[in-house]
Design an enzyme around this catalytic site. Structure first.
Site, PDB file in Angstrom:
ATOM      1  N   GLY A   1       0.799  -0.980   0.004  1.00 56.17           N
ATOM      2  CA  GLY A   1       0.034  -0.087  -0.044  1.00 56.17           C
ATOM      3  C   GLY A   1       0.815   1.342   0.042  1.00 56.17           C
ATOM      4  O   GLY A   1       0.449   2.310   0.035  1.00 56.17           O
TER       5      GLY A   1
ATOM      6  N   ASP B   1       6.574  -7.307   5.339  1.00 60.42           N
ATOM      7  CA  ASP B   1       6.472  -8.277   4.295  1.00 60.42           C
ATOM      8  C   ASP B   1       5.481  -9.605   4.438  1.00 60.42           C
ATOM      9  O   ASP B   1       5.363 -10.004   5.382  1.00 60.42           O
ATOM     10  CB  ASP B   1       7.941  -8.788   4.583  1.00 60.42           C
ATOM     11  CG  ASP B   1       8.597  -9.748   3.457  1.00 60.42           C
ATOM     12  OD1 ASP B   1       7.810 -10.392   2.646  1.00 60.42           O
ATOM     13  OD2 ASP B   1       9.658  -9.685   3.323  1.00 60.42           O
TER      14      ASP B   1
ATOM     15  N   ALA C   1       1.213  -6.085  -3.219  1.00 62.04           N
ATOM     16  CA  ALA C   1       2.641  -6.314  -3.094  1.00 62.04           C
ATOM     17  C   ALA C   1       3.186  -7.449  -4.029  1.00 62.04           C
ATOM     18  O   ALA C   1       2.627  -8.526  -4.104  1.00 62.04           O
ATOM     19  CB  ALA C   1       2.896  -6.926  -1.570  1.00 62.04           C
ATOM     20  N   ALA C   2       4.171  -6.888  -4.782  1.00 65.29           N
ATOM     21  CA  ALA C   2       4.756  -7.976  -5.720  1.00 65.29           C
ATOM     22  C   ALA C   2       6.226  -7.233  -6.123  1.00 65.29           C
ATOM     23  O   ALA C   2       6.284  -6.038  -6.054  1.00 65.29           O
ATOM     24  CB  ALA C   2       4.050  -8.046  -6.915  1.00 65.29           C
TER      25      ALA C   2
ATOM     26  N   SER D   1      -1.658  -9.302 -13.890  1.00 67.33           N
ATOM     27  CA  SER D   1      -0.987  -8.710 -15.056  1.00 67.33           C
ATOM     28  C   SER D   1      -1.214  -9.291 -16.450  1.00 67.33           C
ATOM     29  O   SER D   1      -1.510 -10.434 -16.693  1.00 67.33           O
ATOM     30  CB  SER D   1       0.508  -8.666 -14.808  1.00 67.33           C
ATOM     31  OG  SER D   1       1.157  -8.246 -15.864  1.00 67.33           O
TER      32      SER D   1
ATOM     33  N   TYR E   1       8.821 -13.176 -14.288  1.00 69.61           N
ATOM     34  CA  TYR E   1       7.932 -12.365 -13.805  1.00 69.61           C
ATOM     35  C   TYR E   1       6.527 -12.845 -13.986  1.00 69.61           C
ATOM     36  O   TYR E   1       5.618 -13.096 -13.305  1.00 69.61           O
ATOM     37  CB  TYR E   1       8.176 -10.825 -14.014  1.00 69.61           C
ATOM     38  CG  TYR E   1       6.795  -9.844 -13.722  1.00 69.61           C
ATOM     39  CD1 TYR E   1       6.387  -9.982 -12.255  1.00 69.61           C
ATOM     40  CD2 TYR E   1       6.037  -9.237 -14.801  1.00 69.61           C
ATOM     41  CE1 TYR E   1       5.308  -8.866 -11.954  1.00 69.61           C
ATOM     42  CE2 TYR E   1       5.171  -8.368 -14.415  1.00 69.61           C
ATOM     43  CZ  TYR E   1       4.751  -8.315 -12.948  1.00 69.61           C
ATOM     44  OH  TYR E   1       3.620  -7.639 -12.599  1.00 69.61           O
TER      45      TYR E   1
ATOM     46  N   ASN F   1      -0.233  -1.604 -19.149  1.00 68.71           N
ATOM     47  CA  ASN F   1       1.005  -0.932 -18.913  1.00 68.71           C
ATOM     48  C   ASN F   1       0.466   0.390 -17.961  1.00 68.71           C
ATOM     49  O   ASN F   1       0.113   1.454 -18.528  1.00 68.71           O
ATOM     50  CB  ASN F   1       1.830  -0.508 -19.963  1.00 68.71           C
ATOM     51  CG  ASN F   1       2.410  -1.702 -20.576  1.00 68.71           C
ATOM     52  OD1 ASN F   1       1.618  -2.359 -21.016  1.00 68.71           O
ATOM     53  ND2 ASN F   1       3.876  -1.539 -20.625  1.00 68.71           N
TER      54      ASN F   1
END
Length: 333
Positions: A8, A39, A60-61, A103, A163, A192
């Site tokens: 965040g 974490d 988170a990534a 993604s 990824y 993107n």
């Protein structure tokens, strides 16, 4: 809702926090940059953070193409192990609503049409072709030129780099969690994303950040290949709004629902570079012919499902978004 936003304090996550607060929700930031124990691989820290939470927005990534295969273990640890730890804690805490930062990289190459063979899926591009400046994929059956189109959520997945592989694994983990706990999971497959607060000068950022960082240094943006790669550039505030809508929606339980999250207006990488350089009043881009093995040529979104199901539509046009991005600060990560 009280919503835990992992990542965040990051680029997209911070905008999600703002969007949630503006809609009357209570976002709770969980991020290694914001506090100790932030974490997602820390099971005890995640369990504490889930106390009193109604839903989780998992941003988170570790992102971007990175440095090839040398950081594969770190990608898998942060993205897949971290997601598994988070989902395990959610199952134990009884938190049953998840929105995942997915993604478009899970598709590999986008949709292509051959005049003779219809819809086809070209294989990974060969280094010899890229070295020779042959960037366009060809029909795997006849070798003819292909026409790129929009890729839908039901298209086959074919991750082409580390990824991308971890992002697909995140979706599989979320789907398994949803089935086993009868929970709801939504994956927003970002295209993107660009906008204020992008990280600067890092191999893990997106192409828009590379260009903006170069301009900030007084350098010309370096455009790989021939600059004609097609992408879907979507503004970060529109992505944040999609997250808020997905959290408020009522998707089917026991399964994962995927939504492409893009502007619906394909642009070339060269177009983005020229528009940004002009808005910044910086040096014109340089097309280098370089390439990154594992990059795909064209991938653009069909986001009609997200529009139809959640009533989402992008509000920030390309020209206005680029002008804002040219003036905005970058995050020093």
């Amino acid at each position: 809702m009280r919503v835990l936003v992992t990542g965040g304090a990051g680029f997209i996550g911070s905008h999600v926090v703002e969007a949630l607060a503006a809609r009357g929700h209570e976002p709770v930031v969980f991020d290694v940059r914001a506090r100790p124990g932030g974490d997602v691989r820390d099971a005890a820290g995640v369990a504490r953070a889930l106390s009193g939470v109604d839903a989780v927005c998992h941003q988170a990534a570790m992102v971007g193409l990175g440095k090839g295969f040398s950081d594969a273990a770190e990608y898998v640890s942060r993205n897949d192990l971290g997601t598994a730890v988070l989902l395990t804690a959610m199952a134990q805490a009884g938190v049953r609503r998840l929105v995942l930062a997915g993604s478009m990289v899970v598709y590999g190459e986008g949709r292509y049409e051959c005049a003779s063979h219809g819809t086809v899926r070209p294989g990974p591009r060969k280094a010899a072709d890229l070295d020779a400046g042959r960037f366009e994929p060809v029909c795997p059956r006849c070798g003819r030129e292909l026409t790129p189109g929009l890729v839908g959520e039901d298209s086959p997945v074919d991750p082409r780099n580390v990824y991308a592989t971890t992002k697909l694994a995140q979706e599989h983990l979320a789907a398994a969690w949803a089935r086993s706990t009868d929970s709801t999971a939504v994956s927003l497959r970002y295209h993107n994303v660009y906008g204020p607060g992008m990280p600067r000068d890092t191999p893990y950022a997106g192409v828009a950040s590379f260009f903006r960082s170069a301009l900030a240094r007084g350098e010309a943006p370096r455009v790989f290949e021939d600059g004609r790669q097609r992408r879907d550039f979507v503004h970060v505030r529109d992505v944040a709004a999609a997250n808020a809508l997905a959290l408020e929606a009522d998707p089917a339980s026991g399964a994962l629902t995927a939504y492409n999250t893009g502007s619906g207006e394909p642009r070339t990488v060269g177009e983005m570079a020229h528009a940004l350089a002009a808005a910044y009043s910086g040096p014109a881009p340089v097309v280098t012919g370089e390439y990154r093995l594992g990059d795909v040529r064209h991938v653009t979104a069909d986001s009609s499902r997200l529009r139809a199901d959640l009533g989402w539509k992008p509000e920030v046009g390309f020209e206005a978004g680029i002008r804002e991005f040219a003036r905005a600060g970058l995050r020093g990560e």
